[in-house]
Structures are given as structure tokens and as C-alpha cells.
Design an enzyme around this catalytic site. Structure first.
Site, PDB file in Angstrom:
ATOM      1  N   CYS A 134      19.321  -1.453  19.188  1.00  0.00           N
ATOM      2  CA  CYS A 134      19.084  -2.816  19.663  1.00  0.00           C
ATOM      3  C   CYS A 134      19.333  -3.793  18.525  1.00  0.00           C
ATOM      4  CB  CYS A 134      17.647  -2.938  20.183  1.00  0.00           C
ATOM      5  SG  CYS A 134      17.207  -4.632  20.629  1.00  0.00           S
ATOM      6  N   CYS A 137      16.887  -6.717  18.316  1.00  0.00           N
ATOM      7  CA  CYS A 137      15.570  -6.356  17.768  1.00  0.00           C
ATOM      8  C   CYS A 137      15.631  -6.147  16.255  1.00  0.00           C
ATOM      9  CB  CYS A 137      15.046  -5.051  18.377  1.00  0.00           C
ATOM     10  SG  CYS A 137      15.320  -4.858  20.131  1.00  0.00           S
ATOM     11  N   ASP A 138      16.688  -5.520  15.761  1.00  0.00           N
ATOM     12  CA  ASP A 138      16.650  -5.010  14.386  1.00  0.00           C
ATOM     13  C   ASP A 138      17.663  -5.625  13.421  1.00  0.00           C
ATOM     14  OD1 ASP A 138      14.632  -3.325  15.161  1.00  0.00           O
ATOM     15  OD2 ASP A 138      15.975  -1.682  15.685  1.00  0.00           O
TER      16      ASP A 138
END
Ligand code: NAP
Length: 312
Positions: A134, A137-138
């Protein structure tokens, strides 16, 4: 015990759209959201520029708009996880992990799909320690680091472009010499100076002492193995896997008919082989998995439920 007209399982675009149509049809229904953050996969998508009427948005905003729309109309949802479904009888039972049971005449399965693991040695140990699925997200963990992306589809190429906003270099590792992604997406990636390509290549294994520091890449044409190591100044690099999705069928995989990949078979009106059970969105067999087709599925399924209610 209360018997709902409809229970919608899943709160991504298909589930939200089903909820909007079910609410407008004044069905007595509830939507089950597994995550506290509704919106499904799309909330993890950095940029969405193919949803009609909204030339450019991000997945998070679009997912939240769907949710706000459904809630503004009065759609009710609960946050829970489904443990078991009994769908063969006219009145169906949905057991939740929190111990509650819901009874309903119809069900719309709108549980979407989840990322596929790379299936390589060392992957499990390094998830969250350099290996991710992701970018939204990261990506920020890799500010000014080197990052590799595996895959050649829309997700891999779009997310690689997003990662260039953070990483100093992004290398797409693809098992063929041609991308699968839409041509318009490819063009943007080829024009991005921070993106490089490793063609005809697959990652064989990843390693590192608590963090992702090494990986072995194999050229599938020549068989040549290349060991990639983190720059000593960085101490790690990132590896993002976007090699496709697997349907989120979980507890009902053996309750409805699926294809050999596990996607639920429906007719064009979203009926599964089980009377009263419908499937909508990425979880079903279809030729185009997009937000726009997911919301269409949800609408069709809810209208079919409404029509079936005239039998009661
Ligand atoms: P996808 O289209 O299935 O692409 C998966 C990619 O991973 C392919 O390039 C495939 O290679 C490669 N791959 C598969 N298994 C592999 C393995 N074991 N090792 C190495 N590489 C492997 O998946 P996706 O990109 O996640 O997209 C899923 C769906 O969402 C698609 O329908 C896509 O169109 C849609 N989507 C749309 C958008 C958008 O419109 N903006 C954005 C994201 C996703 P091959 O090419 O050789 O098969």
C-alpha cells in the site's frame, strides 16, 4: 428476532452504492463494515482520474464521499466481522464474530478483493519492515530512499508514480517486457525521470536483519540472478507488491458458486446461484474492476433486491 429485508456485507464503492439505492427504496437493511474506515480498496488509491464527473480526486476523498452520501440519506451500518453465513433457507442467518446474529431475506456480498502476496522467501518476516502492498499507507517511510515495485498492471504503475513523490528512485520490476497498465498510465510512467524498469524479471527472495536490505532478482529469460543490496547509508530499501488481487470471499467461499480464482459467479443482475444472495463489485467475476463498475453493480443488486421484495 428482527428480520431485515437486506444485509449488505462490505462498505466499499459497491456496498455504498447498494446502500444508497436500498435506502432510496426504503428497504429495511443494514450494511456491515469490517473496517472502521469505510470505502474499501479505493481509499488506498492515491489518484482517481477516471470516475465520471470528478476529473481528479484521491481514493480517500472519493471513499469518504460515498460513505457520507449513504449516511446522509439515512443508511445504517455496523462495524463487525462476519463469522458464518447460512444462506440456503428463505430467511438467512449471518453470525458475527462479536456473537450477534442477523436474520435477513436477502444478502449482497460486496466484500471486494485484497492484494496478493508476492509468495517469495522472506516476505512474511519483512512485511511492514520494508515490504508493503500500500503506497498510500507506507510511501512516507521511504522519503529519499530507493524503492522497488513488483507488477506491471494499473496498480503497480500508478502506485510507482505516487512513490516518486517520496523515494529518490523507483524501479518497476516486471516479469515481461511490456506493461499491462492502461496506455495513458504507461505514458506518464515512461515520462517520469525517477522511474526505472527491470524487465523480464521476478523477485526470488528478500532478506535483511529486521529490515529489508537485500533481494535476489532473476531474469526469467536468461536465468541470471542479481543480488540487490540497500545503499549502506540508507540501511534499507522498499519493496511494494502489486501483482493483482484475490477475492475477499472468506467465510462464504463454499456457499456460492465461484470461478477457479474464487471470484463469485453472477448473472448480469448480480444474482448468485443461491436465491436471495447477490454479489457486487470486485468480488464477482467481471471483465472490468473499477470504481465505476463497482458502483453500478451495487445499484443493480439493490434494485433487484427491491424487486424481489414485492414477493413478500
Ligand atoms: P492486474 O491488472 O491483475 O496486474 C497484475 C500485474 O502483476 C500484472 O502485470 C502481472 O503480470 C503481474 N503479476 C501477476 N502475478 C505475478 C507474479 N506472481 N509475479 C510477478 N508479477 C506478477 O492487477 P492490478 O494492477 O492490481 O489491478 C487489479 C484491477 O484493478 C484491474 O482490473 C485494474 O484495471 C484495476 N485498477 C484500475 C485502476 C485505474 O483504473 N486507475 C487502478 C488500479 C487498479 P502480467 O502482466 O505478466 O500478467
Amino acid at each position: 428476532m428482527k428480520i431485515y429485508d437486506l444485509v449488505i456485507i462490505g462498505s466499499g464503492p459497491a456496498g455504498m452504492s447498494a446502500a444508497i439505492y436500498a435506502q432510496r427504496a426504503m428497504l429495511d437493511f443494514v450494511m456491515i463494515e469490517k473496517e472502521y474506515m469505510p470505502g474499501g480498496q479505493v481509499v488506498q488509491t492515491y489518484e482517481v482520474d477516471n470516475y465520471p464527473g470528478i476529473p481528479k480526486t484521491n481514493g480517500m476523498d472519493l471513499g469518504l464521499k460515498f460513505s457520507e452520501h449513504a449516511k446522509e440519506l439515512g443508511a445504517k451500518s455496523i462495524t463487525a466481522e462476519v463469522k458464518e453465513i447460512y444462506a440456503d433457507e428463505e430467511i438467512k442467518e449471518i453470525m458475527l464474530k462479536n456473537g450477534d446474529t442477523l436474520k435477513t431475506r436477502t444478502i449482497i456480498l460486496a466484500t471486494g478483493a485484497v492484494h496478493q502476496n508476492l509468495g517469495i522467501e522472506g516476505e512474511e518476516k519483512l512485511k511492514g519492515m520494508g515490504v508493503s502492498y500500500c503506497a498510500t499507507c507506507d510511501a512516507n517511510f521511504f522519503e529519499d530512499f530507493e524503492v522497488y515495485v513488483v507488477g506491471g498492471g494499473d496498480s503497480a504503475v500508478e502506485e510507482a508514480m505516487y512513490l516518486t513523490k517520496f523515494a529518490r528512485k523507483v524501479t518497476i520490476i516486471h516479469r515481461r517486457a511490456e506493461l499491462r497498465a492502461a496506455k495513458s498510465i504507461q505514458e506518464k510512467a515512461f515520462a517520469n525521470p525517477k522511474i526505472a524498469f527491470l524487465w523480464d524479471s521476478v523477485v526470488e527472495e528478500v532478506g535483511g536483519d529486521g529490515l529489508l536490505q537485500t533481494m535476489t532478482v532473476k531474469n526469467v529469460k536468461t536465468g541470471e540472478l542479481t543480488k540487490i543490496e540497500a545503499d549502506p547509508k540508507d540501511g534499507l530499501f522498499g519493496l511494494f507488491g502489486f501483482i493483482g488481487m484475490i477475492p475477499n470471499t472468506g467465510v462464504f467461499a463454499d456457499k456460492v458458486e465461484t470461478d477457479d480464482k474464487g471470484y463469485i459467479k453472477t448473472d448480469e443482475d448480480m444474482h448468485t446461484n443461491v436465491p436471495g444472495v447477490y454479489a457486487a463489485g470486485d468480488v464477482r467475476v467481471k471483465s472490468l474492476r473499477q470504481v465505476v463498475t463497482a458502483v453500478a453493480d451495487g445499484a443493480i443488486a439493490a434494485v433487484q433486491v427491491e424487486r424481489s421484495m414485492s414477493d413478500y
